[in-house]
Each structure stands twice: as structure tokens, then as C-alpha cells.
Design a protein around this motif. Structure first.
Motif, PDB file in Angstrom:
ATOM      1  N   GLU A 199      48.822  49.100  32.089  1.00  0.00           N
ATOM      2  CA  GLU A 199      48.818  47.726  32.617  1.00  0.00           C
ATOM      3  C   GLU A 199      48.708  47.728  34.130  1.00  0.00           C
ATOM      4  OE1 GLU A 199      48.636  44.597  31.420  1.00  0.00           O
ATOM      5  OE2 GLU A 199      48.248  45.557  29.492  1.00  0.00           O
ATOM      6  N   ALA A 200      49.430  48.619  34.771  1.00  0.00           N
ATOM      7  CA  ALA A 200      49.393  48.705  36.227  1.00  0.00           C
ATOM      8  C   ALA A 200      48.002  49.097  36.718  1.00  0.00           C
ATOM      9  CB  ALA A 200      50.438  49.701  36.714  1.00  0.00           C
ATOM     10  N   VAL A 201      47.390  50.085  36.077  1.00  0.00           N
ATOM     11  CA  VAL A 201      46.054  50.519  36.482  1.00  0.00           C
ATOM     12  C   VAL A 201      45.050  49.395  36.269  1.00  0.00           C
ATOM     13  CG1 VAL A 201      44.149  52.108  35.923  1.00  0.00           C
ATOM     14  CG2 VAL A 201      46.486  52.980  36.188  1.00  0.00           C
ATOM     15  N   ARG A 202      45.132  48.680  35.143  1.00  0.00           N
ATOM     16  CA  ARG A 202      44.212  47.560  34.892  1.00  0.00           C
ATOM     17  C   ARG A 202      44.327  46.515  35.993  1.00  0.00           C
ATOM     18  NH1 ARG A 202      44.979  48.818  29.281  1.00  0.00           N
ATOM     19  NH2 ARG A 202      46.925  47.666  29.142  1.00  0.00           N
ATOM     20  N   ASP A 203      45.561  46.154  36.370  1.00  0.00           N
ATOM     21  CA  ASP A 203      45.742  45.153  37.418  1.00  0.00           C
ATOM     22  C   ASP A 203      45.212  45.635  38.763  1.00  0.00           C
ATOM     23  OD1 ASP A 203      46.779  43.275  35.729  1.00  0.00           O
ATOM     24  OD2 ASP A 203      48.846  43.428  36.452  1.00  0.00           O
ATOM     25  N   LEU A 204      45.463  46.878  39.098  1.00  0.00           N
ATOM     26  CA  LEU A 204      44.947  47.438  40.350  1.00  0.00           C
ATOM     27  C   LEU A 204      43.424  47.424  40.370  1.00  0.00           C
ATOM     28  CD1 LEU A 204      47.379  50.449  40.864  1.00  0.00           C
ATOM     29  CD2 LEU A 204      47.183  48.427  42.328  1.00  0.00           C
ATOM     30  N   LEU A 205      42.804  47.812  39.256  1.00  0.00           N
ATOM     31  CA  LEU A 205      41.344  47.809  39.184  1.00  0.00           C
ATOM     32  C   LEU A 205      40.782  46.392  39.303  1.00  0.00           C
ATOM     33  CD1 LEU A 205      40.721  50.469  36.394  1.00  0.00           C
ATOM     34  CD2 LEU A 205      40.136  50.656  38.832  1.00  0.00           C
ATOM     35  N   ARG A 206      41.375  45.447  38.565  1.00  0.00           N
ATOM     36  CA  ARG A 206      40.907  44.050  38.651  1.00  0.00           C
ATOM     37  C   ARG A 206      40.994  43.538  40.082  1.00  0.00           C
ATOM     38  NH1 ARG A 206      42.802  43.326  33.216  1.00  0.00           N
ATOM     39  NH2 ARG A 206      44.967  43.088  33.862  1.00  0.00           N
ATOM     40  N   LYS A 207      42.121  43.794  40.730  1.00  0.00           N
ATOM     41  CA  LYS A 207      42.312  43.321  42.102  1.00  0.00           C
ATOM     42  C   LYS A 207      41.273  43.922  43.039  1.00  0.00           C
ATOM     43  CE  LYS A 207      45.678  42.873  45.780  1.00  0.00           C
ATOM     44  NZ  LYS A 207      47.025  43.139  46.240  1.00  0.00           N
ATOM     45  N   GLU A 208      41.041  45.210  42.927  1.00  0.00           N
ATOM     46  CA  GLU A 208      40.067  45.873  43.795  1.00  0.00           C
ATOM     47  C   GLU A 208      38.654  45.342  43.538  1.00  0.00           C
ATOM     48  OE1 GLU A 208      38.537  48.094  46.755  1.00  0.00           O
ATOM     49  OE2 GLU A 208      40.662  47.793  46.308  1.00  0.00           O
ATOM     50  N   GLU A 250      37.779  42.393  42.225  1.00  0.00           N
ATOM     51  CA  GLU A 250      37.711  41.004  42.684  1.00  0.00           C
ATOM     52  C   GLU A 250      37.634  40.929  44.202  1.00  0.00           C
ATOM     53  OE1 GLU A 250      41.117  39.149  40.927  1.00  0.00           O
ATOM     54  OE2 GLU A 250      40.197  39.060  38.950  1.00  0.00           O
ATOM     55  N   THR A 251      38.390  41.756  44.891  1.00  0.00           N
ATOM     56  CA  THR A 251      38.360  41.774  46.349  1.00  0.00           C
ATOM     57  C   THR A 251      36.972  42.152  46.848  1.00  0.00           C
ATOM     58  OG1 THR A 251      40.710  42.295  46.500  1.00  0.00           O
ATOM     59  CG2 THR A 251      39.353  42.844  48.421  1.00  0.00           C
ATOM     60  N   ARG A 252      36.374  43.151  46.230  1.00  0.00           N
ATOM     61  CA  ARG A 252      35.025  43.572  46.628  1.00  0.00           C
ATOM     62  C   ARG A 252      34.007  42.457  46.370  1.00  0.00           C
ATOM     63  NH1 ARG A 252      30.743  47.427  44.422  1.00  0.00           N
ATOM     64  NH2 ARG A 252      29.732  48.111  46.326  1.00  0.00           N
ATOM     65  N   ARG A 253      34.105  41.813  45.226  1.00  0.00           N
ATOM     66  CA  ARG A 253      33.181  40.704  44.922  1.00  0.00           C
ATOM     67  C   ARG A 253      33.323  39.581  45.941  1.00  0.00           C
ATOM     68  NH1 ARG A 253      34.163  40.623  38.454  1.00  0.00           N
ATOM     69  NH2 ARG A 253      32.755  42.337  37.959  1.00  0.00           N
ATOM     70  N   LEU A 254      34.578  39.244  46.300  1.00  0.00           N
ATOM     71  CA  LEU A 254      34.799  38.202  47.297  1.00  0.00           C
ATOM     72  C   LEU A 254      34.243  38.620  48.655  1.00  0.00           C
ATOM     73  CD1 LEU A 254      38.404  37.010  46.415  1.00  0.00           C
ATOM     74  CD2 LEU A 254      36.330  35.601  46.379  1.00  0.00           C
ATOM     75  N   ASP A 255      34.487  39.855  49.046  1.00  0.00           N
ATOM     76  CA  ASP A 255      34.008  40.349  50.337  1.00  0.00           C
ATOM     77  C   ASP A 255      32.488  40.347  50.416  1.00  0.00           C
ATOM     78  OD1 ASP A 255      36.614  40.752  51.137  1.00  0.00           O
ATOM     79  OD2 ASP A 255      36.572  42.928  50.835  1.00  0.00           O
ATOM     80  N   LEU A 299      43.759  31.487  53.694  1.00  0.00           N
ATOM     81  CA  LEU A 299      43.064  31.179  52.445  1.00  0.00           C
ATOM     82  C   LEU A 299      43.318  32.297  51.449  1.00  0.00           C
ATOM     83  CD1 LEU A 299      40.994  29.559  50.751  1.00  0.00           C
ATOM     84  CD2 LEU A 299      39.201  30.897  51.906  1.00  0.00           C
ATOM     85  N   ASN A 300      43.704  31.918  50.238  1.00  0.00           N
ATOM     86  CA  ASN A 300      43.889  32.881  49.150  1.00  0.00           C
ATOM     87  C   ASN A 300      42.943  32.483  48.023  1.00  0.00           C
ATOM     88  OD1 ASN A 300      44.964  34.934  47.526  1.00  0.00           O
ATOM     89  ND2 ASN A 300      46.398  33.509  46.608  1.00  0.00           N
ATOM     90  N   LEU A 301      41.853  33.228  47.875  1.00  0.00           N
ATOM     91  CA  LEU A 301      40.850  32.969  46.842  1.00  0.00           C
ATOM     92  C   LEU A 301      41.103  33.847  45.629  1.00  0.00           C
ATOM     93  CD1 LEU A 301      37.597  32.892  48.974  1.00  0.00           C
ATOM     94  CD2 LEU A 301      38.377  31.048  47.486  1.00  0.00           C
ATOM     95  N   ILE A 302      40.966  33.262  44.445  1.00  0.00           N
ATOM     96  CA  ILE A 302      41.085  34.002  43.192  1.00  0.00           C
ATOM     97  C   ILE A 302      39.817  33.731  42.383  1.00  0.00           C
ATOM     98  CG2 ILE A 302      42.400  34.330  41.073  1.00  0.00           C
ATOM     99  CD1 ILE A 302      44.838  33.175  42.632  1.00  0.00           C
ATOM    100  N   PRO A 303      38.971  34.737  42.223  1.00  0.00           N
ATOM    101  CA  PRO A 303      37.730  34.540  41.466  1.00  0.00           C
ATOM    102  C   PRO A 303      38.020  34.235  40.000  1.00  0.00           C
ATOM    103  CG  PRO A 303      37.758  36.678  42.587  1.00  0.00           C
ATOM    104  CD  PRO A 303      39.109  36.103  42.712  1.00  0.00           C
TER     105      PRO A 303
END
Length: 149
Positions: free
Chosen positions: A30-39, A41-46, A127-131
Motif C-alpha cells: 500500500e505504501a509503495v502504491r501511494d508513493l508511486l501514484r504521488k510521484e 501525478e506530480t510529474r504529470r502536473l509538472d 495551490l494544491n492540485l490533485i489530478p
């Protein structure tokens, strides 16, 4: 579901397990999945690869600033299809914290929040964006994802 195995040094594994425990995860997966999703999503936003987002935009301002409340309200009304809700907290005699809850096209959210942040009298903003995928917004048949005329 696809499975994969990774190797970690004993020290990194111990640090990761402490990190997992501190955040209340039940397991490493679960922790790895959340870390991967966050990374991801951050890259997509950037890289501006996220079409839709939900967001919070918070800003601190002096409510005595000439016509600032009217200017901020006007910008919010112009973007009524993005602004879901707003909340204001009085910090002291002069200062307020306002938070907007937004949803819609990511670029339109960015444009609105950049305009607001540039208003004279707004001192701090974040600003806090969540894709999200459009189906996750649960209001697609009410959405007006077109420029406001």
C-alpha cells in the motif's frame, strides 16, 4: 494485479518500515502504491499532462486593502464553474486566510489562481492540485468545461 520484487539495503528497509508505521499503512505494498501514484501525478502536473483536477487555493490578505474583497469576489464569480466553495478565517484584526475549493480543467484552475495571487494585497498563497479523471468528478453532466463568456 501485477507483482514485482525490489531489493533494499537493510538500512533502507528499516527506514521504510518506520515510515510505513508512522503513517499507519498496513503493509509495504500500500505504501509503495501511494508513493508511486504521488510521484506519477506530480510529474504529470509538472509537465502539464493532467487535464482535470480538484484543488485548494489558499491565500492570506489584509482585508483593509482597498477594494480587494470586491476584486477577489469578482474573479471568483467569473470562474463560477471552477469554484465549488470558499471559506474565510479571520487571523487577526487585519489579516484573513481564504481557501477556495476548485474543480475543472487544470489549466483553467492554474490561470484563475495565478490571477488571484497577483492581486495587490494578497501576500501569501499556495495551490494544491490533485489530478483526477473526469469520471471521478461525479458531476460530468453538470460540468461546463468551456471558457466563460
Amino acid at each position: 494485479m501485477e507483482r514485482f520484487t525490489i531489493s533494499l539495503s537493510d538500512e533502507l528497509a528499516a527506514d521504510f518500515d518506520r515510515w510505513i508505521e508512522a503513517r499507519g499503512y498496513n503493509n509495504r505494498s500500500e505504501a509503495v502504491r501511494d508513493l508511486l501514484r504521488k510521484e506519477i501525478e506530480t510529474r504529470r502536473l509538472d509537465q502539464d499532462q493532467t487535464l482535470y483536477s480538484v484543488a485548494t487555493f489558499s491565500f492570506v490578505y489584509n482585508h483593509h486593502e482597498r477594494n480587494l474583497a470586491e476584486r477577489v469576489t469578482h474573479l471568483q464569480h467569473e470562474a463560477h464553474d471552477l469554484v465549488v466553495s470558499s471559506m474565510r478565517v479571520h487571523l487577526d484584526h487585519n489579516d484573513c486566510l481564504e481557501t477556495l475549493f476548485l474543480r475543472g480543467l487544470t489549466q483553467q484552475i492554474r490561470t484563475l489562481t495565478e490571477k488571484l495571487a497577483a492581486e495587490t494585497g494578497i501576500r501569501h498563497s499556495a495551490l494544491n492540485l490533485i489530478p483526477v479523471k473526469i469520471a471521478e468528478l461525479h458531476y460530468a453532466h453538470h460540468a461546463h468545461f468551456h471558457p466563460h463568456s
